[in-house]
Design a protein around this motif. Structure first.
Motif, PDB file in Angstrom:
ATOM      1  N   VAL A 221       0.817  -1.221   0.000  1.00  0.00           N
ATOM      2  CA  VAL A 221       0.000   0.000   0.000  1.00  0.00           C
ATOM      3  C   VAL A 221       0.848   1.267   0.000  1.00  0.00           C
ATOM      4  CG1 VAL A 221      -1.915  -1.164   1.160  1.00  0.00           C
ATOM      5  CG2 VAL A 221      -0.220   0.083   2.529  1.00  0.00           C
ATOM      6  N   GLY A 222       2.164   1.115   0.150  1.00  0.00           N
ATOM      7  CA  GLY A 222       3.000   2.296   0.245  1.00  0.00           C
ATOM      8  C   GLY A 222       2.904   2.920   1.627  1.00  0.00           C
ATOM      9  N   PRO A 223       3.622   4.012   1.852  1.00  0.00           N
ATOM     10  CA  PRO A 223       3.585   4.650   3.168  1.00  0.00           C
ATOM     11  C   PRO A 223       2.199   5.200   3.472  1.00  0.00           C
ATOM     12  CG  PRO A 223       4.731   6.042   1.579  1.00  0.00           C
ATOM     13  CD  PRO A 223       4.503   4.724   0.904  1.00  0.00           C
ATOM     14  N   CYS A 224       1.762   5.007   4.699  1.00  0.00           N
ATOM     15  CA  CYS A 224       0.491   5.561   5.164  1.00  0.00           C
ATOM     16  C   CYS A 224       0.825   6.802   5.982  1.00  0.00           C
ATOM     17  CB  CYS A 224      -0.274   4.523   5.984  1.00  0.00           C
ATOM     18  SG  CYS A 224      -0.813   3.107   4.992  1.00  0.00           S
ATOM     19  N   LEU A 225       0.564   7.943   5.407  1.00  0.00           N
ATOM     20  CA  LEU A 225       1.042   9.206   5.948  1.00  0.00           C
ATOM     21  C   LEU A 225      -0.098  10.000   6.558  1.00  0.00           C
ATOM     22  CD1 LEU A 225       3.313  10.073   2.905  1.00  0.00           C
ATOM     23  CD2 LEU A 225       3.997   8.964   5.038  1.00  0.00           C
ATOM     24  N   ASP A 226       0.230  10.753   7.585  1.00  0.00           N
ATOM     25  CA  ASP A 226      -0.746  11.610   8.248  1.00  0.00           C
ATOM     26  C   ASP A 226      -1.076  12.784   7.326  1.00  0.00           C
ATOM     27  OD1 ASP A 226      -2.249  13.242   9.868  1.00  0.00           O
ATOM     28  OD2 ASP A 226      -0.859  13.184  11.566  1.00  0.00           O
ATOM     29  N   PRO A 227      -2.359  12.930   6.909  1.00  0.00           N
ATOM     30  CA  PRO A 227      -2.690  14.000   5.961  1.00  0.00           C
ATOM     31  C   PRO A 227      -2.769  15.382   6.578  1.00  0.00           C
ATOM     32  CG  PRO A 227      -4.674  12.816   6.598  1.00  0.00           C
ATOM     33  CD  PRO A 227      -3.515  12.103   7.269  1.00  0.00           C
ATOM     34  N   SER A 228      -2.721  15.479   7.907  1.00  0.00           N
ATOM     35  CA  SER A 228      -2.842  16.790   8.550  1.00  0.00           C
ATOM     36  C   SER A 228      -1.561  17.599   8.359  1.00  0.00           C
ATOM     37  CB  SER A 228      -3.138  16.626  10.044  1.00  0.00           C
ATOM     38  OG  SER A 228      -2.128  15.876  10.674  1.00  0.00           O
ATOM     39  N   PRO A 229      -1.666  18.923   8.389  1.00  0.00           N
ATOM     40  CA  PRO A 229      -0.476  19.765   8.228  1.00  0.00           C
ATOM     41  C   PRO A 229       0.526  19.498   9.347  1.00  0.00           C
ATOM     42  CG  PRO A 229      -2.495  21.063   8.035  1.00  0.00           C
ATOM     43  CD  PRO A 229      -2.896  19.712   8.537  1.00  0.00           C
ATOM     44  N   ALA A 316      18.610   5.753   6.601  1.00  0.00           N
ATOM     45  CA  ALA A 316      18.036   4.708   5.741  1.00  0.00           C
ATOM     46  C   ALA A 316      17.002   3.866   6.470  1.00  0.00           C
ATOM     47  CB  ALA A 316      19.112   3.824   5.104  1.00  0.00           C
ATOM     48  N   GLY A 317      16.340   4.431   7.471  1.00  0.00           N
ATOM     49  CA  GLY A 317      15.166   3.774   8.025  1.00  0.00           C
ATOM     50  C   GLY A 317      14.053   3.785   6.983  1.00  0.00           C
ATOM     51  N   MET A 318      13.263   2.718   6.941  1.00  0.00           N
ATOM     52  CA  MET A 318      12.234   2.640   5.907  1.00  0.00           C
ATOM     53  C   MET A 318      11.269   3.815   5.979  1.00  0.00           C
ATOM     54  SD  MET A 318      11.212   0.796   3.292  1.00  0.00           S
ATOM     55  CE  MET A 318      11.602  -0.962   3.451  1.00  0.00           C
ATOM     56  N   GLY A 319      10.858   4.201   7.184  1.00  0.00           N
ATOM     57  CA  GLY A 319       9.921   5.314   7.314  1.00  0.00           C
ATOM     58  C   GLY A 319      10.493   6.611   6.797  1.00  0.00           C
ATOM     59  N   SER A 320      11.743   6.904   7.147  1.00  0.00           N
ATOM     60  CA  SER A 320      12.382   8.135   6.688  1.00  0.00           C
ATOM     61  C   SER A 320      12.531   8.149   5.171  1.00  0.00           C
ATOM     62  CB  SER A 320      13.755   8.290   7.342  1.00  0.00           C
ATOM     63  OG  SER A 320      13.647   8.434   8.740  1.00  0.00           O
ATOM     64  N   VAL A 321      12.940   7.017   4.615  1.00  0.00           N
ATOM     65  CA  VAL A 321      13.114   6.934   3.159  1.00  0.00           C
ATOM     66  C   VAL A 321      11.787   7.138   2.443  1.00  0.00           C
ATOM     67  CG1 VAL A 321      13.652   5.321   1.287  1.00  0.00           C
ATOM     68  CG2 VAL A 321      15.212   5.556   3.224  1.00  0.00           C
ATOM     69  N   MET A 322      10.714   6.529   2.936  1.00  0.00           N
ATOM     70  CA  MET A 322       9.410   6.681   2.295  1.00  0.00           C
ATOM     71  C   MET A 322       8.886   8.108   2.412  1.00  0.00           C
ATOM     72  SD  MET A 322       8.485   4.011   0.686  1.00  0.00           S
ATOM     73  CE  MET A 322      10.144   3.436   0.283  1.00  0.00           C
ATOM     74  N   GLU A 323       9.143   8.766   3.535  1.00  0.00           N
ATOM     75  CA  GLU A 323       8.750  10.167   3.674  1.00  0.00           C
ATOM     76  C   GLU A 323       9.433  11.020   2.614  1.00  0.00           C
ATOM     77  OE1 GLU A 323       7.761  10.660   8.446  1.00  0.00           O
ATOM     78  OE2 GLU A 323       9.781  11.098   7.723  1.00  0.00           O
ATOM     79  N   ALA A 324      10.743  10.817   2.450  1.00  0.00           N
ATOM     80  CA  ALA A 324      11.481  11.609   1.463  1.00  0.00           C
ATOM     81  C   ALA A 324      10.962  11.360   0.057  1.00  0.00           C
ATOM     82  CB  ALA A 324      12.969  11.273   1.547  1.00  0.00           C
ATOM     83  N   LEU A 325      10.770  10.096  -0.304  1.00  0.00           N
ATOM     84  CA  LEU A 325      10.327   9.775  -1.654  1.00  0.00           C
ATOM     85  C   LEU A 325       8.904  10.263  -1.901  1.00  0.00           C
ATOM     86  CD1 LEU A 325      11.877   6.206  -1.926  1.00  0.00           C
ATOM     87  CD2 LEU A 325      12.759   8.343  -2.902  1.00  0.00           C
ATOM     88  N   SER A 326       8.078  10.291  -0.878  1.00  0.00           N
ATOM     89  CA  SER A 326       6.721  10.830  -1.015  1.00  0.00           C
ATOM     90  C   SER A 326       6.750  12.307  -1.377  1.00  0.00           C
ATOM     91  CB  SER A 326       5.935  10.634   0.287  1.00  0.00           C
ATOM     92  OG  SER A 326       5.780   9.274   0.582  1.00  0.00           O
ATOM     93  N   CYS A 327       7.813  12.989  -0.970  1.00  0.00           N
ATOM     94  CA  CYS A 327       7.966  14.414  -1.263  1.00  0.00           C
ATOM     95  C   CYS A 327       8.846  14.664  -2.484  1.00  0.00           C
ATOM     96  CB  CYS A 327       8.563  15.139  -0.059  1.00  0.00           C
ATOM     97  SG  CYS A 327       7.487  15.158   1.392  1.00  0.00           S
ATOM     98  N   GLY A 328       9.364  13.597  -3.095  1.00  0.00           N
ATOM     99  CA  GLY A 328      10.222  13.758  -4.258  1.00  0.00           C
ATOM    100  C   GLY A 328      11.615  14.246  -3.930  1.00  0.00           C
ATOM    101  N   THR A 329      12.111  13.912  -2.727  1.00  0.00           N
ATOM    102  CA  THR A 329      13.417  14.402  -2.285  1.00  0.00           C
ATOM    103  C   THR A 329      14.473  13.313  -2.413  1.00  0.00           C
ATOM    104  OG1 THR A 329      12.268  15.786  -0.656  1.00  0.00           O
ATOM    105  CG2 THR A 329      14.647  15.525  -0.387  1.00  0.00           C
ATOM    106  N   PRO A 330      15.569  13.544  -3.149  1.00  0.00           N
ATOM    107  CA  PRO A 330      16.645  12.550  -3.280  1.00  0.00           C
ATOM    108  C   PRO A 330      17.338  12.279  -1.947  1.00  0.00           C
ATOM    109  CG  PRO A 330      16.774  14.202  -5.014  1.00  0.00           C
ATOM    110  CD  PRO A 330      15.790  14.721  -4.007  1.00  0.00           C
ATOM    111  N   LEU A 331      18.051  11.149  -1.908  1.00  0.00           N
ATOM    112  CA  LEU A 331      18.577  10.615  -0.656  1.00  0.00           C
ATOM    113  C   LEU A 331      20.099  10.536  -0.644  1.00  0.00           C
ATOM    114  CD1 LEU A 331      16.044   7.679  -0.598  1.00  0.00           C
ATOM    115  CD2 LEU A 331      16.090   9.509   1.120  1.00  0.00           C
TER     116      LEU A 331
END
Length: 410
Positions: A221-229, A316-331
């Motif tokens: 399902v991909g990262p499940c992210l909090d939609p709130s600001p 390189a924690g999975m959560g951190s990596v998925m957050e970055a990729l969700s925002c289009g940020t290189p690693l």
């Protein structure tokens, strides 16, 4: 028009570590929003975050003072130590949950894969549908020819040497747990390898090594992210400097030498560096005087900064990596533990960034070079954009809740 699913009662639980609890929270909140009852068994440090989802918090006393620290990432016995910690934590959780829901059982049990000893015993005891959440790579039969979990459970040495004490303890503790909860007739091997229920991965299929080999029981399902600001405000620099965000996550923030190296790397650079060290991490005062374009925070939501960052330096924690990729940020990846090394290797193989030379102990020069190289690499940017689209297509929180509703509907 699709008919709403009847209200169901879901029991959630996860290993008491940020990287395991947090991916599940938006899913719990979405089920509550849809009118379902969610009970979430957790420990005191996570009670407020769990309660904020609208779920009923069921507290239990943890077996270990520091679950994440029970299996040091650089130990050769990392895996059996981690599995033994999960058995201990499952032993602590089970009595509380059985006592609480013995006469009013939930309809579905959804649990973090690390806590599968408790999850699989409960579903066996209660004869309920279950789903395993996975914030880490799913196991592959052929992904690691040098390691055999089956051999470890049988007591067979992995390399011709005598069985290590940590491996023996894992087998003995699992055998004792099964006997204590009415499953003495099940061998440890069958218990570990016999799960045939659905698994849900918090990353897209393309990020999983060998992703195409997993059948329909495995839902990516991909990262499940909090939609709130973001709950904390952050201001972009007004001087036009490019932003680099640096974090070692919640478990490795207490590394003053790493963050001092970061300050040195960016002190005379054109970058505006944002360092987050964690609430339990290094005291920012230990890092010495800071240039105006280097800021250090005890805590800052990544989503406050990532949309504005050109590069994310992380562990390189999975959560951190998925957050970055969700925002289009290189690693740029500085893996601190074995599990993170696997994530880092996969990210690099997919062209999403680079591992900094020196691993968890890079030099300032190596870090600065890696950040500049990734920021200017158009192939990396294209790969990140492609993975970001795969994340969007995976469905996230909405799809995760849909899957659980279908499981609850029978």
């Amino acid at each position: 028009m699709t008919e709403p699913h009847p209200a169901r009662h879901y029991l959630f639980f996860a290993a008491p570590a940020h990287g395991h609890v947090r991916p599940t929270l938006p899913v719990a909140a979405e089920l509550v929003r849809r009118g379902h009852r969610v009970s979430y068994a957790t420990t005191e440090p996570f009670a407020a975050e769990v309660g904020a989802t609208g779920a009923e918090t069921v507290l239990y006393r943890p077996a270990l003072p520091d679950f994440a620290g029970a299996a040091p990432g650089d130990s050769p016995d990392w895996l059996p130590l981690a599995l033994t910690a999960a058995i201990a934590e499952s032993s602590a959780l089970l009595p509380t949950v059985v006592d609480r829901f013995g006469d009013a059982r939930p309809d579905v049990v959804a649990y973090d894969t690390t806590m599968n000893p408790a999850g699989r015993l409960l579903t066996r005891l209660w004869q309920l549908p279950a789903l395993e959440f996975s914030p880490v790579f799913l196991p592959q039969r052929t992904s690691n020819p040098g390691f055999s979990l089956a051999a470890m459970l049988r007591g067979s040495p992995q390399d011709g040497a005598a069985e290590r004490p940590a491996v023996r303890r894992f087998r003995e503790d699992l055998t004792a747990l099964l006997a204590a909860h009415g499953a003495a007739d099940v061998s440890p091997l069958d218990f570990v390898t016999g799960f045939q229920g659905p698994r849900m991965a918090f990353f897209p299929r393309d990020f999983q090594p060998g992703g195409d080999s997993f059948d329909e029981r495995h839902v990516f399902v991909g990262p499940c992210l909090d939609p709130s600001p973001p709950s904390a405000a952050w201001q972009q620099p007004s001087d036009g400097r490019s932003v680099v965000l640096v974090s070692l996550g919640t478990s490795y923030g207490n590394r003053p030498e790493f963050f001092r190296m970061c300050v040195k790397a960016f002190a005379d650079s054109p970058w505006h560096a944002v360092l987050t060290v964690g609430r339990a991490g290094v005291d920012p005062a230990e890092l010495g005087p800071l240039p105006a374009h280097v800021e250090v925070h005890r805590w800052l939501p990544h989503f406050a900064v990532l949309p504005h960052a050109r590069v994310f330096v992380c562990q390189a924690g999975m959560g951190s990596v998925m957050e970055a990729l969700s925002c289009g940020t290189p690693l740029v990846l500085a893996a601190q533990a074995r599990e993170q090394q696997m994530v880092a290797r996969r990210a690099v193989a997919l062209g999403l960034g680079t591992e900094v030379p020196g691993g968890k102990d890079p030099t300032a020069e190596a870090l600065l070079d890696a950040v500049g190289s990734v920021a200017d690499d158009q192939e990396v940017h294209a790969s990140v954009a492609g993975l970001r689209e795969r994340i969007r297509e995976a469905g996230g929180t909405t799809r995760a809740a849909d899957v659980l509703e279908r499981l609850g509907a029978g």
